[in-house]
Scaffold this active site. Structure first.
Site, PDB file in Angstrom:
ATOM      1  N   TYR A   1     -62.167 -39.419 -63.615  1.00  0.00           N
ATOM      2  CA  TYR A   1     -62.883 -38.161 -63.346  1.00  0.00           C
ATOM      3  C   TYR A   1     -62.824 -37.243 -64.568  1.00  0.00           C
ATOM      4  O   TYR A   1     -63.802 -37.005 -65.221  1.00  0.00           O
ATOM      5  CB  TYR A   1     -62.320 -37.474 -62.097  1.00  0.00           C
ATOM      6  CG  TYR A   1     -63.142 -36.276 -61.677  1.00  0.00           C
ATOM      7  CD1 TYR A   1     -64.317 -36.440 -60.965  1.00  0.00           C
ATOM      8  CD2 TYR A   1     -62.743 -34.980 -62.000  1.00  0.00           C
ATOM      9  CE1 TYR A   1     -65.092 -35.347 -60.597  1.00  0.00           C
ATOM     10  CE2 TYR A   1     -63.493 -33.880 -61.629  1.00  0.00           C
ATOM     11  CZ  TYR A   1     -64.669 -34.059 -60.926  1.00  0.00           C
ATOM     12  OH  TYR A   1     -65.434 -32.980 -60.570  1.00  0.00           O
TER      13      TYR A   1
ATOM     14  N   SER B   1     -70.103 -37.651 -59.843  1.00  0.00           N
ATOM     15  CA  SER B   1     -70.245 -36.245 -60.178  1.00  0.00           C
ATOM     16  C   SER B   1     -69.837 -36.032 -61.646  1.00  0.00           C
ATOM     17  O   SER B   1     -70.412 -36.645 -62.545  1.00  0.00           O
ATOM     18  CB  SER B   1     -69.423 -35.385 -59.213  1.00  0.00           C
ATOM     19  OG  SER B   1     -69.757 -34.027 -59.329  1.00  0.00           O
TER      20      SER B   1
ATOM     21  N   ASP C   1     -78.411 -33.739 -52.104  1.00  0.00           N
ATOM     22  CA  ASP C   1     -77.377 -33.266 -53.023  1.00  0.00           C
ATOM     23  C   ASP C   1     -77.777 -31.908 -53.595  1.00  0.00           C
ATOM     24  O   ASP C   1     -78.706 -31.813 -54.393  1.00  0.00           O
ATOM     25  CB  ASP C   1     -77.186 -34.282 -54.150  1.00  0.00           C
ATOM     26  CG  ASP C   1     -75.920 -34.035 -54.949  1.00  0.00           C
ATOM     27  OD1 ASP C   1     -75.440 -32.889 -54.986  1.00  0.00           O
ATOM     28  OD2 ASP C   1     -75.419 -34.994 -55.561  1.00  0.00           O
TER      29      ASP C   1
ATOM     30  N   HIS D   1     -73.842 -34.259 -51.449  1.00  0.00           N
ATOM     31  CA  HIS D   1     -72.992 -34.645 -52.575  1.00  0.00           C
ATOM     32  C   HIS D   1     -71.655 -35.225 -52.131  1.00  0.00           C
ATOM     33  O   HIS D   1     -71.100 -36.081 -52.816  1.00  0.00           O
ATOM     34  CB  HIS D   1     -72.739 -33.413 -53.449  1.00  0.00           C
ATOM     35  CG  HIS D   1     -72.106 -33.702 -54.769  1.00  0.00           C
ATOM     36  ND1 HIS D   1     -72.802 -34.214 -55.830  1.00  0.00           N
ATOM     37  CD2 HIS D   1     -70.821 -33.561 -55.203  1.00  0.00           C
ATOM     38  CE1 HIS D   1     -71.994 -34.362 -56.869  1.00  0.00           C
ATOM     39  NE2 HIS D   1     -70.786 -33.973 -56.511  1.00  0.00           N
TER      40      HIS D   1
END
Length: 229
Positions: free
Chosen positions: A5, A85, A168, A203
């Site tokens: 991430y 993301s 989203d 999302h």
């Protein structure tokens, strides 16, 4: 499978993942990289992976991939990467910076056009993390790694599966659509670049049945393109 991430001071600590268990039970290895930009080592660790220092996040991810290969855990022909993301930005940058290092990529609900990200969804709220294209210096930071702007014609790109969600409101699906089209046009190889579109989903959270469908598609894709040949 290497997952990451690397942003917004979010720490990747141990958690239950049905997908990771399924992958491991099938004989795979699931690795999670703690990257600068996250919160695992405190606020300076976060700051060392944001704004002008965002490339540090991608360098850390590449280093984790290199370690997995050097240790004999995997090979570039069997290594997959995944993120969503901000993690989708991570794997988008990884595949455009070092396409030969990865066999397969799952890129979910990603940010990929970093020059225009502020114009869509909640993008205007993230300039403190990434910078703004309205400032010439910060535009330079964004252009230095923006995945959409680093696609090169004639490159043998890995197999890529983009997953997007029509509901989203955070990250507009246009990011994945644009990079999917660019990679399809540019790649010199025969590995596919696919876009999985899902309606009436946002999302984040979804029903269990929809999660199972998504995980099954992702795992089948990853299995197909990391299998030793």
């Amino acid at each position: 499978m290497l997952y990451g991430y690397g942003g917004f001071n979010i720490s990747l600590t141990p958690w239950y993942s049905a997908m990771a268990i399924a992958w491991a039970e099938a004989g795979g290895v699931w690795a999670v990289a703690n990257l600068r930009g996250g919160g695992e080592e405190g606020e300076q660790w976060h700051r060392d992976g944001m704004l002008a220092r965002k490339q540090n996040v991608f360098d850390d991810f590449h280093a984790a991939a290199d370690w997995l290969v050097a240790s004999g855990t995997t090979t570039p022909a069997q290594l997959a990467i995944m993120g969503g993301s901000n993690g989708g930005l991570l794997v988008g940058a990884a595949l455009t910076q070092r396409p030969a290092a990865y066999a397969a990529v799952v890129c979910s609900a990603p940010l990929l056009d970093m020059v225009r990200y502020e114009l869509f969804g909640l993008g205007t709220t993230w300039s403190g993390e990434y910078g703004t294209a309205s400032d010439p210096e910060q535009l330079g930071w964004l252009l230095s790694y923006s995945p959409y702007h680093h696609v090169l014609a004639g490159t043998n790109y890995p197999a890529v599966l983009f997953t997007v969600f029509d509901g989203d409101s955070r990250v507009d699906p246009l990011h994945a659509r644009k990079l999917a089209a660019a990679l399809q046009h540019a790649t010199s190889g025969d590995r596919p670049v696919l876009l999985r579109r899902e309606g009436d989903v946002g999302h984040g959270n979804r029903s269990v049945s929809r999660s199972l469908d998504l995980y099954a598609d992702e795992l089948a894709f990853l299995r197909a393109y990391t299998r030793q040949r």
